[in-house]
Design a protein around this motif. Structure first.
Motif, PDB file in Angstrom:
ATOM      1  N   SER A  29     -16.177   0.218  -2.235  1.00 25.83           N
ATOM      2  CA  SER A  29     -14.902   0.921  -2.292  1.00 25.83           C
ATOM      3  C   SER A  29     -14.999   2.094  -3.268  1.00 25.83           C
ATOM      4  CB  SER A  29     -13.823  -0.056  -2.780  1.00 25.83           C
ATOM      5  OG  SER A  29     -12.578   0.593  -2.871  1.00 25.83           O
ATOM      6  N   HIS A  48       1.141   4.226  -2.904  1.00 24.65           N
ATOM      7  CA  HIS A  48       0.876   5.640  -2.605  1.00 24.65           C
ATOM      8  C   HIS A  48       2.071   6.499  -3.029  1.00 24.65           C
ATOM      9  CE1 HIS A  48      -2.629   5.012   0.476  1.00 24.65           C
ATOM     10  NE2 HIS A  48      -2.845   4.442  -0.671  1.00 24.65           N
ATOM     11  N   TYR A  75     -12.122   2.608 -11.513  1.00 21.56           N
ATOM     12  CA  TYR A  75     -11.226   1.541 -11.975  1.00 21.56           C
ATOM     13  C   TYR A  75     -10.259   1.074 -10.891  1.00 21.56           C
ATOM     14  CZ  TYR A  75     -12.781   2.965 -16.664  1.00 21.56           C
ATOM     15  OH  TYR A  75     -13.526   3.271 -17.760  1.00 21.56           O
ATOM     16  N   HIS A  76     -10.116   1.860  -9.821  1.00 17.57           N
ATOM     17  CA  HIS A  76      -9.186   1.456  -8.761  1.00 17.57           C
ATOM     18  C   HIS A  76      -9.773   0.253  -8.018  1.00 17.57           C
ATOM     19  CE1 HIS A  76      -8.351   5.747  -9.486  1.00 17.57           C
ATOM     20  NE2 HIS A  76      -7.082   5.386  -9.315  1.00 17.57           N
ATOM     21  N   GLN A  77      -8.981  -0.805  -7.894  1.00 14.39           N
ATOM     22  CA  GLN A  77      -9.538  -1.964  -7.182  1.00 14.39           C
ATOM     23  C   GLN A  77      -8.531  -2.738  -6.346  1.00 14.39           C
ATOM     24  OE1 GLN A  77     -11.331  -4.632 -10.087  1.00 14.39           O
ATOM     25  NE2 GLN A  77      -9.476  -5.859 -10.157  1.00 14.39           N
ATOM     26  N   GLY A 113     -17.586   3.269 -13.115  1.00 23.30           N
ATOM     27  CA  GLY A 113     -16.655   4.348 -13.461  1.00 23.30           C
ATOM     28  C   GLY A 113     -15.378   4.309 -12.639  1.00 23.30           C
ATOM     29  N   GLN A 157       0.817  -1.227   0.000  1.00 22.57           N
ATOM     30  CA  GLN A 157       0.000   0.000   0.000  1.00 22.57           C
ATOM     31  C   GLN A 157       0.851   1.278   0.000  1.00 22.57           C
ATOM     32  OE1 GLN A 157      -3.554   0.069   2.441  1.00 22.57           O
ATOM     33  NE2 GLN A 157      -3.298   2.200   2.945  1.00 22.57           N
TER      34      GLN A 157
END
Ligand code: B12
Length: 226
Positions: free
Chosen positions: A155, A56, A109-111, A107, A52
């Motif tokens: 999420s 970032h 796309y972050h997963q 819409g 993570q």
């Protein structure tokens, strides 16, 4: 002879992992992420303290124009591969806590974050269905009807998609009333604000995968709101 519990310094794997991502070296990234696990660390700590923060930092470098979109995509693709490589090392007890459905809104796309949360919940004994991201609200409603989860996790990374999360919660409450699953939300879009999550009708918000585990447990322990 070794005695007692050995503490593995998981975060010390971060520089090596980040270098491997920036060099585009997939095998080196797998090795850096697996090394603390082989030494006894929990996979979830590697997600939280290595993968993570590395992503970032990659996002920050991309934002500052220090790396290209291609380099950011490469780091992302490698990390998705690493999450899958770590899965066999995850503790996976029997599914005694209940059913939990996890999704990202249309819409979005972050997963990767949601994927980690799905793995964390499975490792806490939930029967998890992870839909991935970019799922239209109508299809989430259909999945709720067929899987009948006690908890729905949503999420959201981009603030512009929060209205869709609010709409999904409202549609589920309208369709199921007091029988609606308890709703747990998370992701960068909430900017660390539980207030924002509760104001849109969610039952709980959590800032990361460890907190998500505690929040999900709390939701099934507490009585549902009418
Ligand atoms: C990888 C990435 C992408 C990948 C995503 C691939 C994929 N399959 O996931 C791709 C290339 C598709 C992408 C696209 C875009 N991205 Co992007 N991306 C990132 C990046 C680098 C990493 C995201 C990530 O995986 N982080 C690691 C995970 C583990 O952390 P996390 O998501 O925070 O998850 C944790 C918690 O939030 C929480 N959590 C997450 N979900 C849930 C759910 C529940 C229920 C709970 C309880 C908790 C929870 O637990 C997780 C684990 O601890 C970030 C940088 C960053 N700061 O994160 C930018 C970032 C999110 N992206 C950004 C942007 C702008 C975009 C684009 C608009 C770029 C563009 N112009 O095209 C598009 C938008 C695409 C879309 N429509 O969604 C910005 C968002 C800024 C903003 N506030 O709006 C960021 C912050 C980069 C930056 N510094 O500017 N991106």
């Amino acid at each position: 002879m070794k005695m007692g519990i050995e503490i593995v310094d998981v975060a010390s794997a971060l520089p090596g992992y980040l270098s491997a991502l920036l060099a585009g070296e997939r095998e080196a990234a797998v090795e850096a992420a697996l090394q603390p696990v082989v030494a006894g660390a929990d996979v979830l700590d590697v997600h939280l303290h290595v993968l993570q923060p590395a992503l970032h930092l990659i996002g920050r470098q991309w934002e500052l124009g220090e790396i290209t979109v291609a380099a950011e995509h490469l780091a992302t693709t490698i990390t998705q591969f690493v999450v899958l490589k770590l899965y066999p090392w995850l503790s996976r007890p029997a599914h005694t806590r209940g059913r939990l459905l996890l999704t990202g809104v249309e819409g979005e796309y972050h997963q990767i974050g949601a994927h980690m949360v799905a793995d964390a919940l499975e490792s806490d004994g939930w029967s998890v269905r992870f839909l991935g991201s970019n799922v239209p609200n109508g299809d989430v409603l259909h999945a709720v009807q067929t899987f009948r989860p006690q908890v729905l996790g949503v999420s959201c990374t981009l603030p512009g998609h929060l209205a869709r999360v609010a709409a999904l919660i409202a549609e589920l409450r309208q369709a199921h009333g007091a029988d609606a699953p308890r709703m747990l939300v998370g992701g960068l879009a909430f900017r660390g604000s539980e207030h924002e999550a509760l104001a849109m009708g969610a039952d709980a918000w959590a800032p990361d995968l460890r907190a998500a585990v505690l929040a999900a447990r709390g939701l099934v322990a507490a009585p549902a709101q009418a």
